[in-house]
Design a protein around this motif. Structure first.
Motif, short mmCIF file in Angstrom:
data_model
loop_
_atom_site.label_atom_id
_atom_site.label_comp_id
_atom_site.label_asym_id
_atom_site.label_seq_id
_atom_site.Cartn_x
_atom_site.Cartn_y
_atom_site.Cartn_z
N GLY A 1 -31.39 55.49 44.71
CA GLY A 1 -32.21 56.05 43.61
C GLY A 1 -33.71 55.71 44.00
N GLY B 1 -35.92 60.54 37.66
CA GLY B 1 -34.60 60.52 37.63
C GLY B 1 -33.93 59.24 37.98
N ASP C 1 -32.54 57.45 35.91
CA ASP C 1 -31.20 57.19 35.14
C ASP C 1 -30.00 57.55 35.95
N GLU C 2 -30.30 57.64 37.19
CA GLU C 2 -29.14 57.70 38.22
C GLU C 2 -29.34 56.73 39.29
N TRP D 1 -29.27 53.03 41.37
CA TRP D 1 -28.08 51.89 41.40
C TRP D 1 -28.01 51.37 40.00
N PRO E 1 -29.15 52.25 36.47
CA PRO E 1 -29.78 53.39 35.69
C PRO E 1 -30.99 52.62 34.89
N GLN F 1 -33.60 53.61 32.11
CA GLN F 1 -34.18 54.57 30.82
C GLN F 1 -35.51 54.20 30.56
#
Length: 387
Positions: free
Chosen positions: A262, A366, A368-369, A371, A373, A375
């Protein structure tokens, strides 16, 4: 091990004085060239005059002044306009990764009838692009061997990684001697950027022994050779190895078959340099150890243990959490040892826009996806810990 589909079409021409092959290479693509470069360092080292002499039989149009964080307006828009008005055949990017990143966006925009931002923001898929040749003068981004670039749009604080297979350079010239005059600040920042390219691929869920060894060797190579370059800027072997290690950074070869991480560090740093126009590598170095601390847990500790033992030679008999924390500390100490500022306040970033930037990252990157996540609150906590 994950499935993959891998192709790197770029021809690398590496070594001292390889620029002599430039006329033959450029002849393959046509006679009308858009020459792109930055603030003038290529003129100070004589490279500009050398290029012009070698290409005296070509029609050359020039786009200069491309910024370290290349801007959509004016640089990309001006370059696209010049290509269309002059029916340019090929782009020759001479300089660091930012010049090449900008040139990639120009290459796609020159073959598109609409607003080039449509392509950069992935609203429209490019169908064609001008060929690109580059002469790299800074070891850092790896843009000379990958299909992407990062473009900033000042009015919206967007900094987007634009990736498309059409954007691989056709040919990249890599002469380490052109990096001899790079400042200590930019040498260190380039090292940090390249190290992060590797770490973004290293810290993932699924990896292989082969890839881990390749990336661990890459990290050690960068740390050892960056210090040699800082001590002796004209150490050819150190500059050469550092340049090649950087070149491998983003074209996927370090992590074939690995799961995706990510790229959370780049996702967060893009906001820092979009909002404040700071040096990208410095921003990455500042947030890296804070991100590491934030994501360290019983679930992730084994990855940090492998990193600490194999990159920093930490005693493997120690408690796992002790190894992980020592690895994070060693990462911080290395960046500090090459004189990178290690707090956001040192590069002009205070608390006033932390929440705004964290929101921007959470909405646009993005993570939140990733290794681990992230927020919006995670991102703001990492930024605050970096102040």
């Amino acid at each position: 091990m994950q499935n993959f589909d891998y192709h790197t079409p770029t021809r690398l021409i590496f070594g001292k004085d390889v620029i002599k092959e430039l006329p033959e290479v450029m002849n393959q693509f046509g006679k009308k060239i858009l020459l792109t470069y930055g603030g003038g360092s290529i003129k100070k080292i004589g490279l500009y005059d050398k290029v012009k002499e070698l290409l005296k039989d070509f029609d050359i149009y020039e786009l200069s002044g491309i910024e370290p964080n290349p801007k959509y307006d004016p640089s990309v828009l001006d370059g696209v306009k010049m290509c269309k008005e002059n029916d340019v055949d090929v782009i020759l990017a001479v300089g660091g990764g930012s010049v090449l990143d900008c040139s990639k966006a120009i290459a796609a925009g020159a073959k598109y009838d609409g607003d080039p931002w449509d392509l950069i923001s992935y609203q429209v898929k490019a169908k064609d692009a001008l060929p690109i040749v580059d002469i790299i003068t800074l070891a850092a981004t790896g843009s000379e061997y990958d299909a992407g670039g990062v473009i900033s749009r000042t009015e919206t604080n967007d900094k987007i990684g634009y990736v498309d297979p059409l954007l691989f350079p056709a040919v990249s010239f890599l002469d380490p001697t052109y990096t001899f005059t790079v400042s200590k600040k930019q040498t260190a920042a380039g090292c940090a950027d390249a190290m992060n390219h590797i770490m973004e691929q290293y810290f993932c869920e699924d990896s292989t022994l082969l890839n881990d060894g390749f990336m661990e060797a890459g990290l050690k190579s960068l740390m050892i050779n960056a210090k040699k370059c800082l001590d002796n800027p004209e150490d050819y072997n150190a500059r050469a190895e550092m340049m090649l290690t950087c070149t491998y950074g983003c074209n996927g070869i370090y992590s074939l078959g690995n799961s995706q991480s990510g790229w959370p560090l780049h996702g967060m740093e893009h906001a820092l340099s979009a909002y404040y126009d700071i040096t990208h590598g410095e921003g990455l170095a500042i947030i890296t150890p804070r991100w590491m601390k934030h994501v360290l847990s019983e679930k992730t500790v084994d990855r940090f243990v492998k990193y600490g033992v194999n990159v920093f030679n930490i005693d493997p008999s120690l408690d796992k959490m002790d190894i992980a924390n020592k690895a994070i500390e060693e990462t911080y100490k290395f960046f500090e040892s090459i004189n990178i500022p290690m707090h956001l306040r040192e590069v002009g970033i205070d608390e006033s826009r932390i929440d705004e930037m964290a929101h921007h990252v959470a909405i646009n990157e993005g993570l939140d996806e990733a290794w681990v996540p992230l927020q919006e609150k995670d991102i703001s906590d990492i930024f605050r810990a970096s102040l």
